[in-house]
Write an enzyme that holds these catalytic residues in place. Sequence first.
Site, PDB file in Angstrom:
ATOM      1  N   MET A  37      16.181   5.092  -0.104  1.00 36.50           N
ATOM      2  CA  MET A  37      17.312   6.222  -0.109  1.00 36.50           C
ATOM      3  C   MET A  37      18.753   5.437   0.003  1.00 36.50           C
ATOM      4  O   MET A  37      19.682   6.086   0.636  1.00 36.50           O
ATOM      5  CB  MET A  37      17.094   6.984   0.816  1.00 36.50           C
ATOM      6  CG  MET A  37      15.659   7.906   0.855  1.00 36.50           C
ATOM      7  SD  MET A  37      15.526   8.751  -0.704  1.00 36.50           S
ATOM      8  CE  MET A  37      16.631  10.218  -0.577  1.00 36.50           C
ATOM      9  N   ARG A  38      18.892   4.318  -0.750  1.00 41.23           N
ATOM     10  CA  ARG A  38      20.039   3.817  -0.574  1.00 41.23           C
ATOM     11  C   ARG A  38      20.479   3.258  -2.020  1.00 41.23           C
ATOM     12  O   ARG A  38      19.733   2.775  -2.565  1.00 41.23           O
ATOM     13  CB  ARG A  38      20.134   2.358   0.030  1.00 41.23           C
ATOM     14  CG  ARG A  38      19.564   2.444   1.714  1.00 41.23           C
ATOM     15  CD  ARG A  38      20.670   3.074   2.507  1.00 41.23           C
ATOM     16  NE  ARG A  38      20.311   3.389   3.618  1.00 41.23           N
ATOM     17  CZ  ARG A  38      20.982   3.586   4.831  1.00 41.23           C
ATOM     18  NH1 ARG A  38      22.377   4.013   4.498  1.00 41.23           N
ATOM     19  NH2 ARG A  38      20.723   3.869   6.013  1.00 41.23           N
ATOM     20  N   ASN A  63      12.705   3.260 -10.439  1.00 43.14           N
ATOM     21  CA  ASN A  63      12.976   4.211  -9.470  1.00 43.14           C
ATOM     22  C   ASN A  63      12.278   5.305  -9.586  1.00 43.14           C
ATOM     23  O   ASN A  63      11.877   5.670 -10.907  1.00 43.14           O
ATOM     24  CB  ASN A  63      14.291   4.359  -9.282  1.00 43.14           C
ATOM     25  CG  ASN A  63      14.807   5.376  -8.344  1.00 43.14           C
ATOM     26  OD1 ASN A  63      14.106   5.231  -7.080  1.00 43.14           O
ATOM     27  ND2 ASN A  63      15.630   6.376  -8.389  1.00 43.14           N
ATOM     28  N   HIS A 106      12.495   9.440  -9.120  1.00 41.19           N
ATOM     29  CA  HIS A 106      13.468  10.277  -8.761  1.00 41.19           C
ATOM     30  C   HIS A 106      12.704  11.924  -8.838  1.00 41.19           C
ATOM     31  O   HIS A 106      12.239  12.068  -9.588  1.00 41.19           O
ATOM     32  CB  HIS A 106      14.616  10.246  -9.634  1.00 41.19           C
ATOM     33  CG  HIS A 106      15.774  11.275  -9.084  1.00 41.19           C
ATOM     34  ND1 HIS A 106      16.671  11.080  -7.896  1.00 41.19           N
ATOM     35  CD2 HIS A 106      16.171  12.627  -9.637  1.00 41.19           C
ATOM     36  CE1 HIS A 106      17.439  12.005  -7.870  1.00 41.19           C
ATOM     37  NE2 HIS A 106      17.277  13.144  -8.891  1.00 41.19           N
TER      38      HIS A 106
HETATM   39  C1  GAR Z   1       9.885  11.269  -3.041  1.00 44.23           C
HETATM   40  O1  GAR Z   1       9.859  12.482  -3.660  1.00 44.23           O
HETATM   41  C2  GAR Z   1      11.021  10.476  -4.336  1.00 44.23           C
HETATM   42  O2  GAR Z   1      10.901  11.025  -5.495  1.00 44.23           O
HETATM   43  C3  GAR Z   1      12.026  10.454  -3.394  1.00 44.23           C
HETATM   44  O3  GAR Z   1      12.033  10.577  -2.057  1.00 44.23           O
HETATM   45  C4  GAR Z   1      10.402  10.936  -2.000  1.00 44.23           C
HETATM   46  C5  GAR Z   1       9.740   9.689  -1.256  1.00 44.23           C
HETATM   47  O4  GAR Z   1       8.646   9.925  -0.882  1.00 44.23           O
HETATM   48  N1  GAR Z   1      13.044   9.485  -3.881  1.00 44.23           N
HETATM   49  C6  GAR Z   1      14.466   9.809  -3.958  1.00 44.23           C
HETATM   50  O5  GAR Z   1      14.931  10.814  -3.408  1.00 44.23           O
HETATM   51  C7  GAR Z   1      15.394   8.551  -4.399  1.00 44.23           C
HETATM   52  N2  GAR Z   1      16.578   9.117  -4.643  1.00 44.23           N
HETATM   53  P1  GAR Z   1       7.508   8.832  -0.196  1.00 44.23           P
HETATM   54  O6  GAR Z   1       8.449   7.864   0.835  1.00 44.23           O
HETATM   55  O7  GAR Z   1       6.345   9.598   0.340  1.00 44.23           O
HETATM   56  O8  GAR Z   1       6.971   8.166  -1.468  1.00 44.23           O
END
Ligand code: GAR
Length: 266
Positions: free
Chosen positions: A134-135, A156, A158
């Site tokens: 998340m960075r 990535n 998203h």
């Molecule tokens: C996931 O939904 C991913 O798409 C999102 O964080 C979650 C992580 O879940 N990513 C973002 O929002 C990136 N900007 P996880 O830690 O269980 O894989």
Amino acid sequence: MEKPIRIGALISGSGSNLDAVVSACEAGRINGRVVFAGADNPGAPGLEKARKKGIPTFVVNYSDIIRTFKSDPGRLSLPADFDAEEIARKQAVANHQTGERLRVFLGTRAIAEAALIEQMAPYPFDLLILAGFMRNLTPYFIDRVNTDPGRPKIMNIHPALLPAFPGTDGYGDTFRYGCKVGGCTVHFIDYGEDSGPVIGQRCFPIGEDDTIDSVRQKGLEQEWSLYPECIRYFAEGRIHVVRQTHTLKNGRIYRRSVVKIARDIH
Ligand code: GAR
């Protein structure tokens, strides 16, 4: 058969996508293995899951770096190869920031990203996956990983159908907007925010009975199969980034780098 690829992973949270990728490697659905898992915070539950699988882990504590940079900047030194002007020029995410805010953003990210690069150094990798990291990564980091022009290697996932709803809460934004379809996207990272070439997408319906939690759950279930599939394409040497040019009816030229997935394994 290509050589198995070495996959590095960066996470911030529960690491369920990382889990899905590790399982796909173990099951032979991806010809590769995860060689490290790094996090931006020591509390990321995914770190423990990775350790249990025997994957080396590390943490670069972004919050600590930001706090120290603001309160006691003398304790931190900027990387010697950091050129703030060059990074600011390339950086599309932070462009709305100016003056002191931009200085703090770029300075803290450069320090954190130099630490990431140092921590990753013992583990050479072919592909770096952001799995809920998340960075925002700045050009300082991106340019040091993507050393082969035209062959990006940072992916990535998203939680939205890009280019809709970039940012930190894709499923929340989709639900609150009243969308009837939600989705997830795997893409390469470029200098912008969730703006790089799309590799794969999945979608799912959003009905009257859905809640923000059910939307998130439906989305995650799609992510767990989409991310391994896109990584498999990469491992099979099937992903090509091509520059496309279109002339629109009004004469405007539209240029964009897009991903083509070759039908055959190389
Ligand atoms: C996931 O939904 C991913 O798409 C999102 O964080 C979650 C992580 O879940 N990513 C973002 O929002 C990136 N900007 P996880 O830690 O269980 O894989």
